[in-house]
Design a protein around this motif. Sequence first.
Motif, PDB file in Angstrom:
ATOM      1  N   LYS A 171      40.443  49.868  46.882  1.00  0.00           N
ATOM      2  CA  LYS A 171      40.125  48.667  46.671  1.00  0.00           C
ATOM      3  C   LYS A 171      40.528  47.901  45.398  1.00  0.00           C
ATOM      4  O   LYS A 171      40.164  46.776  45.299  1.00  0.00           O
ATOM      5  CB  LYS A 171      38.386  48.477  46.916  1.00  0.00           C
ATOM      6  CG  LYS A 171      37.925  48.930  48.186  1.00  0.00           C
ATOM      7  CD  LYS A 171      36.436  48.880  48.224  1.00  0.00           C
ATOM      8  CE  LYS A 171      35.725  49.182  49.337  1.00  0.00           C
ATOM      9  NZ  LYS A 171      34.436  49.338  49.623  1.00  0.00           N
ATOM     10  N   ASN A 172      41.136  48.507  44.557  1.00  0.00           N
ATOM     11  CA  ASN A 172      41.662  47.784  43.380  1.00  0.00           C
ATOM     12  C   ASN A 172      42.286  46.418  43.504  1.00  0.00           C
ATOM     13  O   ASN A 172      42.477  45.492  42.777  1.00  0.00           O
ATOM     14  CB  ASN A 172      42.446  48.601  42.588  1.00  0.00           C
ATOM     15  CG  ASN A 172      43.760  49.330  43.063  1.00  0.00           C
ATOM     16  OD1 ASN A 172      44.046  48.880  44.109  1.00  0.00           O
ATOM     17  ND2 ASN A 172      44.296  50.079  42.309  1.00  0.00           N
ATOM     18  N   ILE A 173      43.144  46.567  44.774  1.00  0.00           N
ATOM     19  CA  ILE A 173      44.083  45.139  44.817  1.00  0.00           C
ATOM     20  C   ILE A 173      42.919  43.819  45.205  1.00  0.00           C
ATOM     21  O   ILE A 173      43.028  42.956  44.767  1.00  0.00           O
ATOM     22  CB  ILE A 173      45.008  45.361  45.861  1.00  0.00           C
ATOM     23  CG1 ILE A 173      46.008  46.231  45.370  1.00  0.00           C
ATOM     24  CG2 ILE A 173      45.668  43.979  46.279  1.00  0.00           C
ATOM     25  CD1 ILE A 173      46.722  45.788  44.179  1.00  0.00           C
ATOM     26  N   LEU A 174      41.952  44.444  46.138  1.00  0.00           N
ATOM     27  CA  LEU A 174      40.954  43.447  46.746  1.00  0.00           C
ATOM     28  C   LEU A 174      40.148  42.919  45.354  1.00  0.00           C
ATOM     29  O   LEU A 174      39.918  41.551  45.424  1.00  0.00           O
ATOM     30  CB  LEU A 174      40.034  44.012  47.582  1.00  0.00           C
ATOM     31  CG  LEU A 174      38.747  43.483  48.031  1.00  0.00           C
ATOM     32  CD1 LEU A 174      39.051  42.239  48.869  1.00  0.00           C
ATOM     33  CD2 LEU A 174      38.001  44.107  48.897  1.00  0.00           C
ATOM     34  N   LEU A 209      38.901  38.414  41.987  1.00  0.00           N
ATOM     35  CA  LEU A 209      38.489  37.709  40.722  1.00  0.00           C
ATOM     36  C   LEU A 209      39.790  36.886  40.245  1.00  0.00           C
ATOM     37  O   LEU A 209      39.561  35.748  39.771  1.00  0.00           O
ATOM     38  CB  LEU A 209      38.520  38.809  39.741  1.00  0.00           C
ATOM     39  CG  LEU A 209      37.336  39.722  39.827  1.00  0.00           C
ATOM     40  CD1 LEU A 209      37.517  41.139  38.969  1.00  0.00           C
ATOM     41  CD2 LEU A 209      36.291  38.999  39.579  1.00  0.00           C
ATOM     42  N   ARG A 210      41.120  36.838  40.673  1.00  0.00           N
ATOM     43  CA  ARG A 210      42.159  35.983  40.519  1.00  0.00           C
ATOM     44  C   ARG A 210      41.590  34.429  41.022  1.00  0.00           C
ATOM     45  O   ARG A 210      41.812  33.651  40.671  1.00  0.00           O
ATOM     46  CB  ARG A 210      43.376  36.315  41.113  1.00  0.00           C
ATOM     47  CG  ARG A 210      44.498  35.391  40.887  1.00  0.00           C
ATOM     48  CD  ARG A 210      45.737  35.604  41.577  1.00  0.00           C
ATOM     49  NE  ARG A 210      45.204  35.430  43.020  1.00  0.00           N
ATOM     50  CZ  ARG A 210      45.771  35.694  43.882  1.00  0.00           C
ATOM     51  NH1 ARG A 210      46.971  36.538  44.010  1.00  0.00           N
ATOM     52  NH2 ARG A 210      45.492  35.615  45.355  1.00  0.00           N
ATOM     53  N   ASN A 211      41.141  34.520  42.392  1.00  0.00           N
ATOM     54  CA  ASN A 211      40.610  33.341  42.874  1.00  0.00           C
ATOM     55  C   ASN A 211      39.652  32.751  42.333  1.00  0.00           C
ATOM     56  O   ASN A 211      39.645  31.507  42.241  1.00  0.00           O
ATOM     57  CB  ASN A 211      40.401  33.646  44.457  1.00  0.00           C
ATOM     58  CG  ASN A 211      41.560  34.077  45.228  1.00  0.00           C
ATOM     59  OD1 ASN A 211      42.528  33.870  44.783  1.00  0.00           O
ATOM     60  ND2 ASN A 211      41.345  34.881  46.495  1.00  0.00           N
ATOM     61  N   GLU A 259      26.977  43.109  34.577  1.00  0.00           N
ATOM     62  CA  GLU A 259      26.522  41.999  33.753  1.00  0.00           C
ATOM     63  C   GLU A 259      27.516  41.021  33.093  1.00  0.00           C
ATOM     64  O   GLU A 259      27.131  39.765  33.085  1.00  0.00           O
ATOM     65  CB  GLU A 259      25.925  42.719  32.632  1.00  0.00           C
ATOM     66  CG  GLU A 259      24.398  43.396  32.562  1.00  0.00           C
ATOM     67  CD  GLU A 259      23.497  42.461  33.220  1.00  0.00           C
ATOM     68  OE1 GLU A 259      23.265  41.350  32.520  1.00  0.00           O
ATOM     69  OE2 GLU A 259      22.898  42.894  34.168  1.00  0.00           O
ATOM     70  N   LEU A 260      28.673  41.264  32.971  1.00  0.00           N
ATOM     71  CA  LEU A 260      29.540  40.535  32.577  1.00  0.00           C
ATOM     72  C   LEU A 260      30.095  39.652  33.608  1.00  0.00           C
ATOM     73  O   LEU A 260      30.099  38.255  33.536  1.00  0.00           O
ATOM     74  CB  LEU A 260      30.883  41.259  32.112  1.00  0.00           C
ATOM     75  CG  LEU A 260      31.217  41.676  30.679  1.00  0.00           C
ATOM     76  CD1 LEU A 260      32.548  42.741  30.666  1.00  0.00           C
ATOM     77  CD2 LEU A 260      30.959  41.029  29.620  1.00  0.00           C
ATOM     78  N   LEU A 261      30.087  40.008  34.814  1.00  0.00           N
ATOM     79  CA  LEU A 261      30.477  39.183  36.014  1.00  0.00           C
ATOM     80  C   LEU A 261      29.213  38.015  36.300  1.00  0.00           C
ATOM     81  O   LEU A 261      29.388  37.019  36.557  1.00  0.00           O
ATOM     82  CB  LEU A 261      30.391  40.022  37.444  1.00  0.00           C
ATOM     83  CG  LEU A 261      30.978  39.166  38.590  1.00  0.00           C
ATOM     84  CD1 LEU A 261      32.293  38.573  38.219  1.00  0.00           C
ATOM     85  CD2 LEU A 261      30.980  40.094  39.730  1.00  0.00           C
ATOM     86  N   GLU A 262      28.091  38.526  36.089  1.00  0.00           N
ATOM     87  CA  GLU A 262      26.861  37.797  36.075  1.00  0.00           C
ATOM     88  C   GLU A 262      26.930  36.417  35.062  1.00  0.00           C
ATOM     89  O   GLU A 262      26.672  35.411  35.272  1.00  0.00           O
ATOM     90  CB  GLU A 262      25.376  38.485  36.043  1.00  0.00           C
ATOM     91  CG  GLU A 262      25.235  39.321  37.396  1.00  0.00           C
ATOM     92  CD  GLU A 262      25.099  38.501  38.346  1.00  0.00           C
ATOM     93  OE1 GLU A 262      24.357  37.364  38.509  1.00  0.00           O
ATOM     94  OE2 GLU A 262      25.710  38.625  39.522  1.00  0.00           O
ATOM     95  N   LYS A 263      27.349  36.900  33.664  1.00  0.00           N
ATOM     96  CA  LYS A 263      27.473  35.988  32.554  1.00  0.00           C
ATOM     97  C   LYS A 263      28.377  34.856  33.146  1.00  0.00           C
ATOM     98  O   LYS A 263      28.217  33.758  32.928  1.00  0.00           O
ATOM     99  CB  LYS A 263      27.685  36.561  31.424  1.00  0.00           C
ATOM    100  CG  LYS A 263      26.641  37.265  30.795  1.00  0.00           C
ATOM    101  CD  LYS A 263      27.084  37.902  29.650  1.00  0.00           C
ATOM    102  CE  LYS A 263      26.027  38.827  29.094  1.00  0.00           C
ATOM    103  NZ  LYS A 263      26.630  39.482  27.720  1.00  0.00           N
TER     104      LYS A 263
END
Length: 192
Positions: free
Chosen positions: A61-64, A69-71, A174-178
């Motif tokens: 799933k690394n490309i997904l 995240l790019r979007n 946590e980083l994604l939540e921030k």
Amino acid sequence: MEWEKWYLDAVLVPSALLMMFGYHIYLWYKVRTDPFCTIVGTNSRARRSWVAAIMKDNEKKNILAVQTLRNTIMGGTLMATTCILLCAGLAAVLSSTYSIKKPLNDAVYGAHGDFTVALKYVTILTIFLFAFFSHSLSIRFINQVNILINAPQEPFSDDFGEIGSFVTPEYVSELLEKAFLLNTILVFKSME
């Protein structure tokens, strides 16, 4: 007693601020006490599950993960660019000596004094600058997540003999939540 235009400012501004702060206090309370009854809590849990699933099956799933995240980065970039473009346009109108200021001043509710109109425009400019910086910080955090979500989870041992991993799903979550908190705050503000 004659109706003055500044009465609108004296009534509408405090009532709008009171409603906004009341709503956000209620939302904060609901997110803390019963997070799954709000969209904020539900999305937060879904993002945490998504990070754990991506990092567990990273080979497949690394490309997904990178594309998702790019979007998100592209959306944050669009919002930051829009905010700074609106700041530049508003600053150009404010510094303009042409006749474009007259119709804009007539569109402003409440008092029309020079100080009051300038205060209203500076407030809007400050909100847009705050939005720009928040979206820029959001992009920074998402870039970190983009790198760390695909980092290998190799165990290490330190001087004390403890074994662990540098990058854990909890840390990446946590980083994604921030990042999404910085994005969400401004989305709520623009919808009000």
